[in-house]
Design an enzyme around this catalytic site. Structure first.
Site, PDB file in Angstrom:
ATOM      1  N   ARG B   8       0.833  -1.212   0.000  1.00 54.56           N
ATOM      2  CA  ARG B   8       0.000   0.000   0.000  1.00 54.56           C
ATOM      3  C   ARG B   8       0.865   1.259   0.000  1.00 54.56           C
ATOM      4  NH1 ARG B   8      -3.303   0.511   4.897  1.00 54.56           N
ATOM      5  NH2 ARG B   8      -2.276  -1.230   5.891  1.00 54.56           N
ATOM      6  N   SER B  35      -5.923   5.015   4.499  1.00 56.37           N
ATOM      7  CA  SER B  35      -5.755   3.557   4.476  1.00 56.37           C
ATOM      8  C   SER B  35      -5.242   3.064   3.125  1.00 56.37           C
ATOM      9  CB  SER B  35      -7.077   2.861   4.767  1.00 56.37           C
ATOM     10  OG  SER B  35      -7.550   3.236   6.037  1.00 56.37           O
ATOM     11  N   GLU B  56     -19.285   5.343  -2.849  1.00 54.74           N
ATOM     12  CA  GLU B  56     -18.470   4.633  -3.839  1.00 54.74           C
ATOM     13  C   GLU B  56     -19.108   4.581  -5.229  1.00 54.74           C
ATOM     14  OE1 GLU B  56     -19.328   3.463  -0.849  1.00 54.74           O
ATOM     15  OE2 GLU B  56     -17.444   3.430   0.256  1.00 54.74           O
ATOM     16  N   PHE B  81     -15.499  -2.664  -1.119  1.00 52.95           N
ATOM     17  CA  PHE B  81     -16.315  -1.548  -1.629  1.00 52.95           C
ATOM     18  C   PHE B  81     -15.960  -1.219  -3.074  1.00 52.95           C
ATOM     19  CE2 PHE B  81     -15.509  -0.452   2.989  1.00 52.95           C
ATOM     20  CZ  PHE B  81     -16.638  -1.101   3.442  1.00 52.95           C
ATOM     21  N   HIS B 107      -6.746  -3.810   1.045  1.00 54.80           N
ATOM     22  CA  HIS B 107      -7.495  -4.623   2.002  1.00 54.80           C
ATOM     23  C   HIS B 107      -8.290  -5.732   1.316  1.00 54.80           C
ATOM     24  CE1 HIS B 107      -6.391  -1.046   4.177  1.00 54.80           C
ATOM     25  NE2 HIS B 107      -6.783  -1.561   5.325  1.00 54.80           N
ATOM     26  N   ASP B 115     -11.596  -6.873  11.233  1.00 51.50           N
ATOM     27  CA  ASP B 115     -12.843  -6.279  10.736  1.00 51.50           C
ATOM     28  C   ASP B 115     -13.894  -7.329  10.387  1.00 51.50           C
ATOM     29  OD1 ASP B 115     -12.155  -3.678  11.093  1.00 51.50           O
ATOM     30  OD2 ASP B 115     -11.634  -3.264   9.016  1.00 51.50           O
ATOM     31  N   ARG B 165      -3.865  -5.674   3.026  1.00 50.29           N
ATOM     32  CA  ARG B 165      -3.740  -4.729   4.139  1.00 50.29           C
ATOM     33  C   ARG B 165      -2.359  -4.880   4.780  1.00 50.29           C
ATOM     34  NH1 ARG B 165      -3.797  -4.957   9.660  1.00 50.29           N
ATOM     35  NH2 ARG B 165      -4.165  -7.198   9.641  1.00 50.29           N
TER      36      ARG B 165
END
Lengths: 288, 316
Positions: B8, B35, B56, B81, B107, B115, B165
């Protein structure tokens, strides 16, 4: 009244007459195309015909010979099912031969059931799944703002379409980013497939909703070319706020038995209805 | 000791670096810029960064609109998402009109951890694979992520990049080059070929070592480019070892395993075993605990390889 003002008014009146005539031709194409195809959406095409006519033949800066002109105004038909009216306006503008219109919805045709930018020149965005074209128009306006261009982005929304949740995501973002070069039309014909909009899903109060989302709202008769032109002129003076022109329209406008009829939302006229519709639209023998 | 790096972070930094030279790059986000690390780009080029809020659907279709104005558009959020929630926007407004939108999702997979299932995207590859015009790349480490972002910025058309992630072991050296549409043979093997993507590539390399100790020669291929998939290489490996193990942090349905199987059954039928998450939702837990519970460990890969060999022996 000064002579200059008088000449201007006379010219404007003539322009409006010419545009009304053009709209009548667009409507005839719509009926011919949908009759030939045997399917399609006449109601919403006819209700948006005057808006599209005013845009393509008077308001918008565009050039069929220069498709990728960066300064051109853009139009996104977010209510993509009104494609026949858009195709008719494009053909009459010179984007492709008028003769091609009757290939609508046929195998191999560039005139897909809903507008496809990869098939047909002049389409600024592929649409068909309601709500999305409006967001795309916001993206185009963001791009224009970023490039410091002064083109306008026009979006045509159906009133049933604003039941889509993403419309309100988009509405929020347009005012957040101060997209004053975005001018949306809400084709407020008050009907959707399952019935009256207020019966299927209450969308009122429409004006207040858009105002609450930070939009400059103008309400007009969507079949008055003059009002459409004036509304866009007014919208162009807006600073920092996106614009929506709530155009009160009649579904099926111009064909007596289609006017205000849910029945013709997504149904082609049969041969007999086609003859009557064409007779009505041709009126006083304007077009053979 | 393996050197760990965050894909990331690499994405955010490379995007910022490329953004300096290429002013047509714009980045969109949906309230997850810190994130997804597009915040690094946002800080440097605030005018070319658009936070679209927790919305989104609008982000994806607006990304499509921006692409029509000649922008190279990066749209980022969590994988769950970035695909499932906006499948129709991707389908209608990005893939169908073939617009230049690069969906870089972070992620992805079960390593999202605590989560839980709501945020553990295990179907994204399946959803993106069925879309015509879509390119799908799942980098195996930070180095490959760097190369993939540099490639994808020049690639014209819709694409989906999935990043994890967690930090992951650095597998490749500085001279690594990414070849679009090609599988990358990490090591040759005679008995079985392990084809992996993402975090499973590192595990596949370790599994090959484990197998070597048992006298089994296992080749390892990084299939980071899931679509278009390297048909030739799959057919070649099938011919060479006659036994293939696929390994991915994705549902067993619709991911790398089925993409490889499809090539095999139509061209060179051979034994295949799949290391993937069974047809269930995930749950909360530490990443490593989840990888173990859902069968994505080095030992799981080795076991499947041995099983493939047993089945091959029966066939012969």
């Amino acid at each position: 009244m000064s002579d200059i003002q008088k000449t201007y008014n006379e010219e404007l009146n003539q322009t409006i007459k010419d545009l009304e005539e053009k709209a009548r031709i667009i409507r005839q194409h719509v009926i011919e195309m949908i009759h030939e195809a045997g399917s399609g959406h006449p109601g919403g095409s006819l209700s948006a015909a005057d808006i599209l006519t005013a845009l393509y033949f008077y308001i918008m800066r565009h050039d069929p010979k220069n498709l990728n002109w960066p300064e051109r105004d853009r139009l996104v038909l977010s209510k993509g099912h009104a494609a026949p009216a858009l195709y008719a306006a494009l053909a009459e503008s010179g984007y492709f031969p008028v003769e091609e219109l009757i290939t609508l919805r046929k195998l191999g045709s560039r005139l897909q059931g809903h507008p496809s930018m990869r098939h047909l020149p002049g389409i600024d965005m592929s649409t068909g799944s309601l709500g999305q074209g409006f967001s795309a128009a916001i993206g185009i306006a963001l791009g224009g703002k970023l490039d410091r261009k002064d083109y306008y982005v026009y979006a045509i929304l159906g009133d049933g379409e604003i039941e889509e949740g993403s419309i309100w995501e988009a509405a929020m973002s347009a005012s957040h980013y101060n997209l004053d070069h975005l001018i949306a039309f809400l084709d407020r014909n008050r009907l959707q497939i399952d019935g009256r909009t207020e019966q299927v899903m209450s969308i009122a109060p429409v004006k207040e909703k858009w105002e609450a989302f930070g939009w400059n709202v103008i309400e007009i008769n969507g079949h008055s070319i003059h009002e459409i032109i004036r509304a866009v002129d007014r919208a162009k003076t807006s600073e920092g706020r996106p614009n929506i022109i709530i155009a009160h329209t009649v579904k099926g406008k111009g064909v007596s038995f289609m006017e205000g009829s849910v029945h013709f939302h997504g149904k082609a006229p049969n041969d007999e209805q086609y003859q009557i519709a064409m007779r009505e639209l041709r009126g006083k023998g304007v077009r053979p | 000791m393996k050197i760990m790096a965050s894909a990331r972070e690499v994405f955010g930094n490379v995007l910022m670096e490329l953004g300096r030279k290429d002013h047509s790059i714009v980045a969109l986000n949906a309230d997850l810029s810190s994130s997804t690390k597009t915040s690094i780009f946002a800080k440097e080029f605030p005018e070319r960064f658009f936070n679209m809020g927790i919305a989104e659907q609008n982000m994806m279709a607006a990304a499509a609109g921006l692409a029509t104005t000649g922008k190279k558009v990066f749209a980022s959020t969590f994988a769950v998402f970035a695909t499932g929630r906006v499948y129709d926007q991707i389908r209608q407004s990005i893939a169908y009109p073939r617009l230049n939108v690069k969906i870089v999702a972070t992620h992805g997979g079960i390593t999202v951890g605590g989560d839980g299932a709501s945020h553990q995207m295990l179907e994204d590859i399946a959803l993106m694979r069925v879309l015509p015009n879509m390119t799908i790349i799942i980098p195996a480490d930070a180095v490959e992520t760097d190369r993939v972002i540099r490639y994808i910025v020049e690639h014209e058309g819709p694409s989906y990049i999935r990043l994890p992630r967690t930090k992951s072991p650095v597998l490749f050296s500085d001279d690594y080059t990414f070849e679009p549409g090609k599988g990358h043979v990490i090591s040759e093997g005679d008995d079985v070929t392990i084809m992996a993507i993402g975090l499973l590539v590192d595990r596949a390399i370790d599994a090959a070592k484990l197998l070597k100790n048992k006298g089994i020669s296992a080749g390892v291929v990084n299939m980071s480019c899931v679509k278009p998939i390297d048909r030739e290489l799959i057919i070649e490996c099938a011919g060479k070892t006659g036994a293939i193990v696929t390994a991915e942090e994705h549902s067993i349905i619709g991911g790398l395993g089925e993409a490889v199987a499809s090539v095999l059954v139509q061209n060179a039928p051979c034994i295949q075993e799949m290391v993937a998450i069974p047809d269930v939702f995930g749950e909360s837990g530490e990443s490593e605990e989840l990888m173990t519970k859902y069968g994505l460990t080095v030992e799981d890969i080795a076991r499947k390889a041995e099983r493939a060999l047993e089945r091959k022996a029966v066939m012969c």
